[in-house]
Design a protein around this motif. Structure first.
Motif, PDB file in Angstrom:
ATOM      1  N   SER A  97       0.840  -1.206   0.000  1.00  0.00           N
ATOM      2  CA  SER A  97       0.000   0.000   0.000  1.00  0.00           C
ATOM      3  C   SER A  97       0.872   1.253   0.000  1.00  0.00           C
ATOM      4  CB  SER A  97      -0.859  -0.033   1.270  1.00  0.00           C
ATOM      5  OG  SER A  97      -1.344   1.240   1.610  1.00  0.00           O
ATOM      6  N   TYR A 118      -0.865  -0.586  -3.563  1.00  0.00           N
ATOM      7  CA  TYR A 118      -2.106   0.032  -4.037  1.00  0.00           C
ATOM      8  C   TYR A 118      -2.274   1.424  -3.457  1.00  0.00           C
ATOM      9  CZ  TYR A 118      -3.871  -4.623  -5.390  1.00  0.00           C
ATOM     10  OH  TYR A 118      -4.054  -5.855  -5.950  1.00  0.00           O
ATOM     11  N   GLY A 131      -5.469   4.289  -2.718  1.00  0.00           N
ATOM     12  CA  GLY A 131      -6.828   4.070  -2.216  1.00  0.00           C
ATOM     13  C   GLY A 131      -7.647   3.424  -3.323  1.00  0.00           C
ATOM     14  N   THR A 174      -8.379   4.722   5.378  1.00  0.00           N
ATOM     15  CA  THR A 174      -8.406   6.193   5.395  1.00  0.00           C
ATOM     16  C   THR A 174      -8.933   6.733   4.067  1.00  0.00           C
ATOM     17  OG1 THR A 174      -6.555   6.160   6.920  1.00  0.00           O
ATOM     18  CG2 THR A 174      -6.929   8.225   5.737  1.00  0.00           C
ATOM     19  N   THR A 175      -8.724   5.976   2.994  1.00  0.00           N
ATOM     20  CA  THR A 175      -9.173   6.443   1.679  1.00  0.00           C
ATOM     21  C   THR A 175     -10.643   6.071   1.416  1.00  0.00           C
ATOM     22  OG1 THR A 175      -8.326   4.399   0.692  1.00  0.00           O
ATOM     23  CG2 THR A 175      -6.843   6.293   0.695  1.00  0.00           C
TER      24      THR A 175
HETATM   25  C1  AKB Z   1      -6.307   2.494   3.697  1.00  0.00           C
HETATM   26  O1  AKB Z   1      -6.812   3.605   3.544  1.00  0.00           O
HETATM   27  O2  AKB Z   1      -5.916   2.038   4.777  1.00  0.00           O
HETATM   28  C2  AKB Z   1      -6.123   1.632   2.471  1.00  0.00           C
HETATM   29  C3  AKB Z   1      -4.762   1.824   1.850  1.00  0.00           C
HETATM   30  C4  AKB Z   1      -4.398   3.115   1.250  1.00  0.00           C
HETATM   31  O3  AKB Z   1      -3.990   0.904   1.823  1.00  0.00           O
HETATM   32  N1  AKB Z   1      -7.126   1.909   1.500  1.00  0.00           N
END
Ligand code: AKB
Length: 315
Positions: A117, A169, A171, A183-184
């Motif tokens: 991520s 990745y 978001g 968080t996204t």
């Molecule tokens: C999160 O917001 O924790 C995930 C990420 C960005 O890996 N979507």
């Protein structure tokens, strides 16, 4: 013949990726697993088993008895929930990865997929066009677990020849399942509120730019890297991956062009600090050059697609 095990199949990514894997390999070659029995109804197209990824013996039995050749390990505690339960997040994210890598080594699996991520980056990382190789220093438990996980993936590749592949990745935004604990995730919830005719209460500040990607692009990238010949996958920690970047105000303005009376209010909470520690935008040149990554969706195209399709989708 390949036999694919998907761990954490009922999550946001797994719900859609498992279907694509069944289309590619044949439904009888794919086993979807998840912690909750209630997820079974999502998988009428392939076999489903309840599996707790922390149950090392249960996981080993499944891999052995079913002659599994590839594992997609998608189970994880994401950033926002990870900050509420840091030790649980660390244990689940790390132990489960080690279990999977050990099984890949023991049973000489053909391939393993494990998602990383943008959370591996931290406040000292260059924020704009964040390069593949740079200072990381993540300050969330989720980010720390992803960074450590990347090192373990590379280690198992170098020392034990485990063919593990990974993407960082951004978001992920999809309409076919509800996200949980990230968080996204605001960028998914906003479409649900807009279509329900409700005001959206945004937990991030209006000018918070974050890297994002529409789910069809994320599925394409995952299948592309997993289908790529072994020798062209040069990075064995995890590849930077990018499609678009936007702020809450920009996604709101884009939705307004379709739903003119939609309202938003900004009430940043603890997730603002997490978002502030992450990049605004990502340089994914390595993925583009090594295995030909190319995204299809920008904010306008994604918004049109979601607003057209979400109302007809049954959860
Ligand atoms: C999160 O917001 O924790 C995930 C990420 C960005 O890996 N979507």
């Amino acid at each position: 013949m390949e036999k694919i095990l998907v761990i954490g199949a009922a999550g946001q990514l797994g719900s859609e990726l498992t279907k694509s894997l069944a289309d590619q390999y044949g439904a009888e070659q794919v086993i979807a697993t998840d912690l909750n029995e209630s997820a079974r109804s999502k998988f009428d197209f392939c076999r489903f088993e309840v599996l707790n990824v922390m149950d090392k013996d249960g996981l080993r039995n499944l891999v052995k008895n079913e002659n599994i050749t590839q594992i997609y390990h998608l189970a994880a505690v994401l950033s926002a929930v990870g900050e509420k339960k840091p030790l649980f997040a660390w244990e689940l994210n790390m132990d489960s990865l080690i279990h999977v890598l050990e099984l890949a080594k023991e049973f000489k699996l053909n391939k393993v997929y494990w998602p990383s991520s943008i959370a591996v980056f931290g406040p000292n990382t260059p924020k704009i066009n964040t390069p593949q190789y740079c200072v990381k220093e993540p300050n969330t438990v989720y980010g720390i677990s992803k960074q450590a996980g990347e090192r373990w993936c590379e280690y198992y590749f170098q020392k034990f020849n485990v063919d593990v592949r990974s993407l960082r990745y951004p978001g992920l935004i999809g309409y076919k399942s509800l996200p949980g604990g990230g968080t996204t995730d605001y960028a998914v919830d906003i479409y649900h509120k807009a279509l329900a005719g409700e005001k959206f209460d945004c937990f991030l500040r209006e000018d918070t730019s974050l890297p994002m990607m529409y789910m069809p692009d994320a599925i394409k990238a995952t299948l592309d890297i997993m289908n790529a010949p072994r020798e062209i996958v040069k990075i064995r920690s995890s590849y930077n991956l990018a499609a678009m970047n936007f702020t809450p105000e920009e996604i709101y303005q884009c939705i307004l062009t379709h739903i003119p009376d939609f309202k938003i209010e900004y009430n940043p909470d603890f997730r603002q600090a997490i978002a502030d520690s992450w990049p605004d935008s990502i340089d994914d040149t390595c993925a583009r050059e090594d295995w030909g990554w190319k995204h299809d969706y920008d904010l306008a195209r994604m918004t049109k697609d979601i607003l057209e399709n979400l109302p007809n989708f049954k959860f």
